[in-house]
Design a protein around this motif. Structure first.
Motif, short mmCIF file in Angstrom:
data_model
loop_
_atom_site.label_atom_id
_atom_site.label_comp_id
_atom_site.label_asym_id
_atom_site.label_seq_id
_atom_site.Cartn_x
_atom_site.Cartn_y
_atom_site.Cartn_z
N PRO A 1 3.25 -4.18 9.94
CA PRO A 1 2.94 -3.91 8.56
C PRO A 1 1.52 -4.42 7.76
CG PRO A 1 5.27 -4.19 9.02
CD PRO A 1 4.62 -4.77 10.41
N GLU A 2 1.27 -5.54 8.47
CA GLU A 2 0.01 -6.35 7.95
C GLU A 2 -1.14 -5.50 8.35
OE1 GLU A 2 3.67 -8.76 7.64
OE2 GLU A 2 2.77 -7.73 9.28
N SER A 3 -1.05 -4.96 9.66
CA SER A 3 -2.41 -4.44 10.11
C SER A 3 -2.42 -3.34 9.59
CB SER A 3 -2.54 -4.56 11.63
OG SER A 3 -1.37 -3.87 12.01
N PHE A 4 -1.46 -2.46 9.32
CA PHE A 4 -1.52 -1.18 8.93
C PHE A 4 -1.76 -1.17 7.43
CE2 PHE A 4 0.84 2.54 6.85
CZ PHE A 4 -0.03 3.49 7.48
N ALA A 5 -1.60 -1.97 6.65
CA ALA A 5 -1.78 -2.17 5.15
C ALA A 5 -3.28 -2.60 4.98
CB ALA A 5 -0.84 -3.20 4.16
N LYS B 1 0.72 -3.29 -2.14
CA LYS B 1 1.35 -4.36 -1.03
C LYS B 1 2.55 -3.87 -0.63
CE LYS B 1 -1.14 -8.48 -2.43
NZ LYS B 1 -0.91 -9.91 -2.72
N ARG B 2 2.63 -2.50 -0.36
CA ARG B 2 4.00 -1.75 -0.10
C ARG B 2 3.90 -1.07 0.90
NH1 ARG B 2 6.63 0.24 -5.74
NH2 ARG B 2 7.10 -2.01 -6.82
N VAL B 3 4.59 -1.02 2.08
CA VAL B 3 4.41 0.11 3.37
C VAL B 3 5.93 0.41 3.32
CG1 VAL B 3 4.19 -0.12 5.58
CG2 VAL B 3 2.70 -1.49 4.42
N TYR B 4 6.02 1.90 3.11
CA TYR B 4 7.18 2.56 3.28
C TYR B 4 7.57 2.95 4.80
CZ TYR B 4 7.42 2.20 -1.64
OH TYR B 4 7.54 2.07 -3.00
#
Length: 612
Positions: free
Chosen positions: A509-513, A493-496
């Motif tokens: 960020p949600e769709s990417f993760a 649950k981390r998107v850098y």
């Protein structure tokens, strides 16, 4: 006059020497040259008189048609060269196989009632070798068919006994690839060469002084034993040398200053240091650090083998400290516990760097006084056992404190991630640069500090520039790390990736993760994978931006550290190069580089900088 013996060298001994020299030349140091020359000298000086006696006693002989006729003490020049070339080849093979090994971790403190097994191991070896020597003396006294066998034992075993008594810990503990293999491979090879030479009559063993037994058809048992024992002598000598160097490098309390090329007498002082005086905490701490890096930082551990002496030890401890801190925070049960670990690490550093610390009763004590040891007490009371020694071995006396505190601020940035904020503190590209500077730039800067400490003489202005370049290189490595671990980070649950980058690809960020962690239809997969590739390439472009502006500084480092630092950097940047290749497959969420390719990159970088 003949050339048969010379042809043996041209066909069988010189080609391996050339090949081994090519392989090892980028790894070779001044210390390696010193030990090679020293061992070659000992081998020739100790073997020549014995061999001369065998020739004059007609135990060995060389037909005039097989040798050119030049002799030293009645020994053909080709035979003298054999002492040299055998020692050279076995030595290089040993050095190649031992390069990755940190020998310090095989030192063991021996105390009465504790580690008693070592006393018995030493004694058993001494008794076995002593009985073998007695048997050799008996053979020589009896004369006849066991004469040659006895002379081999009487010559070789005293040396083996002395070397065993000085280095039995290493001889027993080192991996078989470090000891048995460099004995076995040259021995079997020379058995084959000797069999061919005996059949051709290149050299001859007197019939009245040999047993007549053969190891295999054409190979006299005495010859088989001779080559086995001579290779044992070479490897035992090298192990003893490495034992001395390990003691000198591992225990600064006993040897404050170690010359780059220790004299034999200085090395003997180390070998005669009672093992009861070894610093157990230091050796155990190094064992834990090495095990940690082998398991979790293979690229750095590989690169560390190119560094030498106490610098290598300090770098391993520093990197182990970073891994310990990272693991304590990542393995915490929740964010509150993770924040507690960050605070505990900060308090530990406060104690290490403070001149005076106030105790619970209000008294001031010297934090650096070993008799007070508040940092030691705090580490023992507040940290798990497998982390304590790494903390206590951290060389804070040669590291600036600010980069270490900045590293902890980087951990604080990681703790800002949450279910409701997948990008945490990473709102802009500048935030990502700051994060990379804190969690990786600081570590690279500290590595440069250690290099400059161990190889002094750099001006203050140049040192500042080098540390700045190291800081930038750390950011480049962190961008590579992020590009490699996009899937693993998403699962945590981390998107850098900065939101602005995602927005450009019409992602949140949600769709990417979600796209990284969830299986989807083939068409959607292809659509998402193109976006993923674009984002990953942008991260890699940023990595190479920082890399390109800092890589040149490596060639300004002190000479002994340049090639190792190239290996450290390029071993990791190879991951970025692999990720850039079209169609590269990420396995288990991570991009990896095969071992053979990492070794190839390391070998090339040891020879010189990458051509640009």
């Amino acid at each position: 006059m003949g050339y048969d013996y010379a042809l043996v060298h041209l066909i069988y001994t010189i080609p391996p020497a050339i090949l081994l020299s090519i392989v090892y030349s980028p790894l070779c140091t001044r210390l390696d040259i010193y030990r090679i020359v020293f061992l070659l000298t000992i081998a020739v000086v100790s073997t020549l008189p014995w061999d001369s006696y065998l020739v004059r006693a007609r135990i060995w002989s060389y037909p005039e048609t097989a040798v050119i006729g030049l002799t030293i003490l009645d020994v053909p020049l080709e035979e003298v060269f054999f002492f040299f070339i055998q020692t050279f080849n076995t030595t290089l093979l040993y050095l190649i196989l031992n390069k990755p090994i940190l020998h310090s971790v095989y030192l063991v403190k021996e105390q009465k009632g504790r580690n008693d097994k070592w006393k018995y191991i030493r004694l058993i070896g001494q008794v076995a070798l002593g009985l073998t020597l007695k048997k050799g003396v008996d053979y020589v006294r009896a004369g006849g068919n066991e004469t040659y066998l006895g002379l081999i034992l009487v010559w070789a075993v005293p040396f083996l006994l002395a070397l065993w008594s000085l280095s039995y810990q290493f001889l027993v503990s080192l991996p078989v690839t470090s000891t048995i293999l460099p004995i076995a491979l040259p021995t079997v090879y020379l058995w084959i060469v000797d069999t061919l030479a005996l059949k051709r009559g290149t050299w001859v063993i007197g019939s009245g002084t040999k047993t007549g037994l053969t190891f295999w058809p054409g190979l006299e048992i005495e010859e088989a034993l001779f080559f086995l024992l001579t290779n044992c002598l070479i490897v035992f000598g090298l192990v003893t040398f490495d034992t001395a160097i390990a003691i000198l490098n591992t225990f600064p309390a006993h040897f404050r200053h170690v010359p780059a090329l220790p004299t034999p007498w200085f090395a003997m002082r180390a070998l005669l240091l009672p093992s009861t005086t070894y610093d157990d905490d230091r050796t155990i701490g190094l064992q834990q650090a090495v095990a940690r890096l082998r398991a979790k930082s293979r690229s750095f551990y590989l690169a560390s083998s190119a560094f030498q002496g106490r610098l290598r030890i300090d770098l391993i401890i520093l990197y182990s400290f970073c891994r310990v801190a990272d693991d304590l925070i990542d393995n915490a049960s929740d964010a509150a516990e993770a924040k507690q670990w960050v605070q505990k690490l900060k308090t530990f550093l406060d104690l290490c760097y403070s001149g005076k610390v106030k105790t619970a009763n209000g008294n001031l004590i010297d934090a650096r006084d070993p008799n007070q040891g508040p940092a030691t007490l705090y580490a023992v009371r507040q940290f798990p056992p497998d982390a304590q020694l790494t903390l206590l071995l951290l060389p804070t006396d040669r590291l600036d404190q600010e980069p270490l505190y900045e590293l902890l601020r980087g951990f604080d940035m990681d703790l800002a991630f949450s279910d409701s904020s997948l990008t945490g503190p990473i709102k802009t590209e500048q935030d990502l640069d700051l994060y990379g500077a804190r969690v990786a730039g600081t570590v690279a800067l500290l590595c440069i500090q250690l290099v400059l400490y161990h190889y002094p003489g750099t001006s203050e202005a140049k040192a500042k520039r080098l540390m700045g370049a190291g800081h930038d290189m750390g950011i480049a490595l962190q961008y590579t790390n992020i590009a490699r671990d996009l899937i693993v980070d998403a699962e945590n649950k981390r998107v850098y990736v900065p939101p602005s980058w995602l927005k450009k690809e019409k992602l949140t960020p949600e769709s990417f993760a979600g796209g990284l962690t969830k299986a989807s239809g083939a068409e959607q997969d292809d659509f998402f994978l193109k976006k993923l590739s674009t984002i990953r390439q942008r991260l890699l472009d940023r990595a190479f931006h920082f890399y390109d502006r800092s890589v040149g500084a490596i060639e300004e480092l002190p000479a002994p550290a340049r090639a190792p630092m190239r290996v450290a950097v390029e071993s990791y940047m190879q991951i970025a190069r692999e990720l850039r290749k079209p169609g590269f497959k990420v396995k288990a969420g991570r991009a990896t580089v095969p071992v053979w390719k990492r070794l190839w990159v390391a070998w090339r970088m040891l020879q010189g900088p990458r051509k640009r």
